[in-house]
Design a protein around this motif. Structure first.
Motif, PDB file in Angstrom:
ATOM      1  N   ALA A   9      44.616  47.805  41.551  1.00 10.57           N
ATOM      2  CA  ALA A   9      44.478  46.400  42.213  1.00 10.57           C
ATOM      3  C   ALA A   9      44.974  46.533  43.734  1.00 10.57           C
ATOM      4  N   SER A  14      41.243  49.484  44.444  1.00  8.52           N
ATOM      5  CA  SER A  14      39.953  48.290  44.387  1.00  8.52           C
ATOM      6  C   SER A  14      39.014  48.851  45.014  1.00  8.52           C
ATOM      7  N   VAL A  31      47.030  49.046  36.329  1.00  4.87           N
ATOM      8  CA  VAL A  31      47.728  48.223  37.197  1.00  4.87           C
ATOM      9  C   VAL A  31      49.190  47.919  36.714  1.00  4.87           C
ATOM     10  N   ARG A  36      50.109  42.803  41.507  1.00 10.47           N
ATOM     11  CA  ARG A  36      48.766  42.459  41.936  1.00 10.47           C
ATOM     12  C   ARG A  36      47.798  42.498  41.041  1.00 10.47           C
ATOM     13  N   SER A  37      46.874  41.513  41.128  1.00 14.80           N
ATOM     14  CA  SER A  37      46.043  41.635  40.195  1.00 14.80           C
ATOM     15  C   SER A  37      44.562  41.959  40.724  1.00 14.80           C
ATOM     16  N   VAL A  38      43.624  42.752  39.642  1.00 19.78           N
ATOM     17  CA  VAL A  38      42.416  43.221  40.356  1.00 19.78           C
ATOM     18  C   VAL A  38      41.645  41.894  40.664  1.00 19.78           C
ATOM     19  N   ARG A  43      37.105  42.711  38.494  1.00 22.72           N
ATOM     20  CA  ARG A  43      37.693  42.561  37.169  1.00 22.72           C
ATOM     21  C   ARG A  43      36.932  42.485  35.838  1.00 22.72           C
ATOM     22  N   VAL A  48      40.584  46.833  32.530  1.00 19.50           N
ATOM     23  CA  VAL A  48      41.853  46.719  33.376  1.00 19.50           C
ATOM     24  C   VAL A  48      43.014  46.917  32.254  1.00 19.50           C
TER      25      VAL A  48
END
Length: 337
Positions: A9, A14, A31, A36-38, A43, A48
């Motif tokens: 992420a 990324s 992650v 933090r999110s991808v 995604r 993930v």
């Protein structure tokens, strides 16, 4: 190829995960839980998995079945993290990944480890241009944790035969991060961050040379209109400089380290085409953004340059993105995001 990318992420992770997915690899992105999110749409194109670098069981699940591990995750800014926790994240996390890599059946084929140019001691450079053969003089918590991790990676090759490639990255920037660089507000925030961090800063040896770097800057450049670009020099007039590395050049380097036979069991400086002096950065800002340029002399100097010729010679690494190019590409990249 099944590839685990830690820090998927993050700024580098990324971009690497997206490039590998585009190339047809089966990508798993690790992650930090609650972090933090991808970003979408990446995604939906990779698997993930959440795993803290301090969680052995979760790391074993993330590594399971991988042919290659690309280890990009790390805590860079120490902030208020206890020293033992900080080292456990960066160094212990690498150890847990290495153990999972060699204990699975079949073991991971290659371990690509992201380290840092900070391990050479940027405040007191050993030579005008630093190569991989120069001594590493880690003098802060971050570079110490990364240097220890490098030794672990090398030792797991000796003990278990695990192929590795260590990449010492320069100061990585993405295109959308170029806009504020070399302007007064950015320089002032840079000084304040390091001064406030004290010996938890990776540049603490530099900033301890001045009692009040922010005050020195404010005295030299009182807050003017227009956020001018600053051509910062040291007391003898030597330009300050930073070896920025565009994230797209890092992606190219990671792919080479992952796939190229000559990358096996080697360490490389992975950097942009050249060091950017503050004078050059200010000139770019003037030419491309119409910024006023002011010269500022500080009582200390940050000037640090590295060579990526080994990566060029062995891997065909050809970094393309100067700071000028990165800044000029930023509107198109931002607009396309």
């Amino acid at each position: 190829m099944r590839v685990l990318v830690t820090g998927a992420a993050g700024r580098v992770g990324s971009w690497v995960a997206e490039e590998l997915a585009n190339s047809g690899h089966d990508v798993r992105g690790m992650v930090r839980p609650g972090g933090r999110s991808v970003p979408e749409p990446l995604r939906s194109r990779i698997q993930v998995m959440e795993a803290a670098l301090t969680d052995t069981r979760a790391i074993e699940r993330a590594v399971a079945g991988a042919d290659v591990v690309v280890h990009l995750a790390a805590q860079i800014v120490m902030a208020d993290t206890p020293v033992d926790t900080y080292v456990d994240i960066n160094t212990g996390g690498t150890l847990r990944l290495l153990e999972a890599a060699v204990r699975q059946d079949p073991p991971v084929r290659r371990f690509v480890h992201a380290s840092t140019d900070n391990t050479y001691g940027p405040v007191h450079p050993q030579a005008a241009v630093i190569t991989e053969d120069h001594p590493q003089t880690a003098g802060d918590y971050y570079s110490t944790s990364k240097l220890l991790a490098e030794r672990l990676v090398e030792n797991y090759h000796r003990i278990h035969g695990l192929e590795y490639s260590i990449l010492r990255l320069g100061s990585v920037i993405a295109p959308d991060e170029a806009e504020p660089l070399f302007r007064r507000e950015w320089v002032r925030a840079f000084f304040a961050m390091h001064a406030d961090a004290g010996d938890r800063s990776n540049l603490w040896q530099l900033f301890r040379q001045c009692d009040d770097p922010v005050g020195e800057l404010d005295a030299a450049v009182p807050a003017p209109d227009g956020n001018p670009a600053l051509a910062v020099t040291g007391p003898s007039g030597t330009p300050w400089s930073i070896h920025f590395t565009d994230v797209r050049d890092v992606v190219d380097g990671v792919v080479l380290a992952l796939e190229h036979p000559a990358a096996a069991n080697q360490t490389f400086n992975m950097l942009g085409p050249r060091t950017t002096t503050f004078a050059e950065g200010a000139e770019v800002m003037a030419r491309r953004r119409g910024a006023e340029v002011l010269e500022v002399r500080m009582p200390m100097t940050l000037a640090f340059e590295l060579s990526s010729q080994k990566a060029a010679r062995l891997l065909g690494y050809e970094p393309r993105w100067t700071f000028d190019d990165t800044l000029s590409s930023a509107p198109a990249v931002i607009g396309a995001g």
